[in-house]
Design an enzyme around this catalytic site. Structure first.
Site, PDB file in Angstrom:
ATOM      1  N   LEU A  82      39.143 -34.447 -40.344  1.00 19.37           N
ATOM      2  CA  LEU A  82      38.734 -35.521 -39.449  1.00 19.37           C
ATOM      3  C   LEU A  82      39.953 -36.418 -39.238  1.00 19.37           C
ATOM      4  CD1 LEU A  82      36.219 -36.787 -38.042  1.00 19.37           C
ATOM      5  CD2 LEU A  82      36.233 -38.428 -39.922  1.00 19.37           C
ATOM      6  N   LYS A 105      33.021 -35.584 -35.929  1.00 14.61           N
ATOM      7  CA  LYS A 105      32.381 -36.380 -36.995  1.00 14.61           C
ATOM      8  C   LYS A 105      30.873 -36.160 -36.939  1.00 14.61           C
ATOM      9  CE  LYS A 105      32.906 -40.928 -39.228  1.00 14.61           C
ATOM     10  NZ  LYS A 105      33.288 -40.451 -40.566  1.00 14.61           N
ATOM     11  N   GLU A 149      41.529 -32.713 -47.024  1.00 11.24           N
ATOM     12  CA  GLU A 149      41.227 -34.155 -47.041  1.00 11.24           C
ATOM     13  C   GLU A 149      40.212 -34.424 -48.144  1.00 11.24           C
ATOM     14  OE1 GLU A 149      39.148 -35.381 -43.410  1.00 11.24           O
ATOM     15  OE2 GLU A 149      38.188 -33.412 -43.306  1.00 11.24           O
ATOM     16  N   TYR A 156      28.307 -39.352 -35.962  1.00 10.12           N
ATOM     17  CA  TYR A 156      28.197 -40.701 -36.505  1.00 10.12           C
ATOM     18  C   TYR A 156      29.553 -41.381 -36.527  1.00 10.12           C
ATOM     19  CZ  TYR A 156      30.161 -39.388 -41.113  1.00 10.12           C
ATOM     20  OH  TYR A 156      30.978 -38.982 -42.119  1.00 10.12           O
TER      21      TYR A 156
HETATM   22  N1  PDD Z   1      34.159 -41.230 -43.807  1.00  9.57           N
HETATM   23  N2  PDD Z   1      37.637 -37.549 -43.598  1.00  9.57           N
HETATM   24  C1  PDD Z   1      36.307 -37.467 -43.782  1.00  9.57           C
HETATM   25  C2  PDD Z   1      35.704 -36.147 -44.148  1.00  9.57           C
HETATM   26  C3  PDD Z   1      35.511 -38.622 -43.631  1.00  9.57           C
HETATM   27  O1  PDD Z   1      34.189 -38.544 -43.785  1.00  9.57           O
HETATM   28  C4  PDD Z   1      36.132 -39.863 -43.304  1.00  9.57           C
HETATM   29  C5  PDD Z   1      35.333 -41.117 -43.101  1.00  9.57           C
HETATM   30  C6  PDD Z   1      37.531 -39.884 -43.137  1.00  9.57           C
HETATM   31  C7  PDD Z   1      38.248 -41.150 -42.760  1.00  9.57           C
HETATM   32  O2  PDD Z   1      37.946 -41.532 -41.439  1.00  9.57           O
HETATM   33  P1  PDD Z   1      37.994 -43.069 -40.994  1.00  9.57           P
HETATM   34  O3  PDD Z   1      39.327 -43.574 -41.404  1.00  9.57           O
HETATM   35  O4  PDD Z   1      37.821 -43.023 -39.522  1.00  9.57           O
HETATM   36  O5  PDD Z   1      36.881 -43.773 -41.733  1.00  9.57           O
HETATM   37  C8  PDD Z   1      38.238 -38.708 -43.279  1.00  9.57           C
HETATM   38  C9  PDD Z   1      33.267 -42.329 -43.543  1.00  9.57           C
HETATM   39  C10 PDD Z   1      33.813 -43.641 -43.955  1.00  9.57           C
HETATM   40  C11 PDD Z   1      31.912 -42.020 -44.157  1.00  9.57           C
HETATM   41  O6  PDD Z   1      31.505 -40.872 -44.068  1.00  9.57           O
HETATM   42  O7  PDD Z   1      31.279 -42.909 -44.704  1.00  9.57           O
END
Ligand code: PDD
Length: 307
Positions: A207, A149, A182, A33
C-alpha cells in the site's frame, strides 16, 4: 457524550449504527477504506487520503458516492459532533447491498458509506513512540493487489495477532524472494549503516502509504539520502535504524526484529527527527475545523433500498 457514527447520510449514536446483512463489504470484502489521524481537531493529510480513496474506488469500479467537497464536510462534521481533538477517523465505502452473488449487482447498488471516530490517548501514543516497538517477520500471504486499500484484511489481522502473541507491536511480511514488503498496517523503512533512508518502491506489492509519501517529502527537507528499493530481513538487522509509518503510528521506531536488536535497540535520531518533521508539517497543513458549538443531533434512519 455518546460517540456518533455516519451511515449513508445519517448521523447516529455509535451503538445504533448498522449496515444491512447483505452488504457486499460484509460478504465479499468488496469495500475500500481510509484512516485519518486527527490532531488538535484537524485531519492530517486530508487530500492525500481522499486521492487514494478515489484511486481504490476506481480500481474496483465502485461508484464514487459523493464529491470530495461533500465528503470533507461529512468528515469534519464527524470530528465536530464527536468533539474529537486527537484520534482516528475510519471511512469505509462498499459496493452496496444486493442479494448475494459474486458478480457485481445489476443495476449497480448504491455504495454504502460509513464513518466512525475513535479517541487516541496522546500521552500513551507518545510514550510508545519514545520506547519504539518490536516487529516479527512472517511470510506475506496476501493477494496481488495490495496497492488497493480494501477491507480484505484477514492476512493482516492474522499477522498483527501473531505479533501481539509474540509481544511485538507489528509484523513485517516477507515476499517469496526474501524481501520485506510492509507491515500488517504500516510501511517499513530502514536507515543503512552509511546513512541512507530506504523504503520499498510503490507497486502492487504494498500500500502506498500517505504517511510514507509525506515522510519522503519531510526527508527531502532534512536533506537525507533516500532510496526506494526492497530490502531483506538481514539488511534490516544490520541497519542503523528501522521504523514504520502509518496514519496511526506516524513515524515509530522499530527497536527489535524477531527479538534481535536493531542498532543499539533504542529509537534512533533519524526516525525521531522524521517523526517531528512529519507531525509539524502535517499539523501545519491540516484542515482546520470551524469550532462552533455542537448543535442538537438529529438521528434518523438511513434510507436505503433493501433488496
Ligand atoms: N493502515 N500498509 C498497510 C498494509 C496499511 O494497512 C497501512 C495503513 C499502511 C500505511 O498507510 P497510511 O500511511 O496511508 O496510513 C501501509 C491503516 C492505518 C489501518 O489499517 O488502520
Amino acid at each position: 457524550m455518546p460517540r456518533i457514527a455516519y451511515v449513508d447520510g445519517a448521523y447516529l449514536p455509535h451503538a445504533d449504527a448498522a449496515i444491512h446483512i447483505e452488504d457486499r463489504g460484509n460478504q465479499f470484502a468488496d469495500a475500500v477504506y481510509e484512516v485519518w489521524a486527527v490532531r488538535a481537531g484537524g485531519l492530517l493529510d486530508l487530500p492525500g487520503h481522499l486521492k487514494r480513496l478515489r484511486r481504490s474506488l476506481g480500481e474496483l469500479r465502485i461508484a464514487v458516492p459523493m464529491s470530495d467537497a461533500a465528503l470533507t464536510l461529512v468528515l469534519h462534521e464527524i470530528v465536530r459532533c464527536n468533539r474529537l481533538r486527537n484520534g482516528l477517523i475510519y471511512l469505509q465505502i462498499s459496493r452496496g447491498v444486493a442479494p448475494r452473488d459474486h458478480a457485481f449487482p445489476t443495476p449497480a447498488a448504491l455504495p454504502t458509506v460509513i464513518i466512525t471516530a475513535k479517541r487516541t490517548d496522546l500521552a500513551a501514543a507518545e510514550a510508545k513512540a519514545a520506547r519504539g516497538i518490536g516487529v516479527i517477520t512472517l511470510p506475506d500471504i496476501r493477494w496481488g493487489r495490495r496497492d488497493i486499500k480494501t477491507v480484505s484484511l484477514l492476512p493482516n489481522a492474522l499477522a498483527k495477532q501473531a505479533a501481539k502473541e509474540a509481544g511485538a507491536g507489528e509484523a513485517w511480511m516477507i515476499d517469496p524472494d526474501g524481501t520485506i514488503t510492509e507491515g500488517s498496517s504500516s510501511n517499513a523503512w530502514i536507515v543503512t549503516p552509511d546513512h541512507v533512508l530506504v523504503t520499498r518502491a510503490a507497486s502492487n506489492s504494498i500500500l502506498n502509504g500517505i504517511t510514507r509519501l509525506a515522510v519522503i517529502d519531510a526527508a527531502s527537507g532534512e536533506k537525507l539520502a533516500f532510496e526506494e528499493r526492497a530490502f531483506t530481513r538481514d539488511e534490516a538487522l544490520a541497519a542503523k535504524e528501522a521504523f514504520v509509518t502509518s496514519a496511526s503510528a506516524h513515524v515509530t521506531s522499530v527497536v527489535t526484529i524477531d527479538g534481535l536488536k536493531v542498532g543499539d535497540g533504542k529509537p534512533g535520531p533519524v526516525a525521531m527527527g522524521l517523526r517531528k518533521a512529519y507531525l509539524s508539517a502535517a499539523r501545519q497543513n491540516s484542515v482546520a475545523l470551524h469550532h462552533r458549538a455542537a448543535g442538537p443531533l438529529v438521528a434518523r434512519k438511513a434510507k436505503r433500498r433493501i433488496p
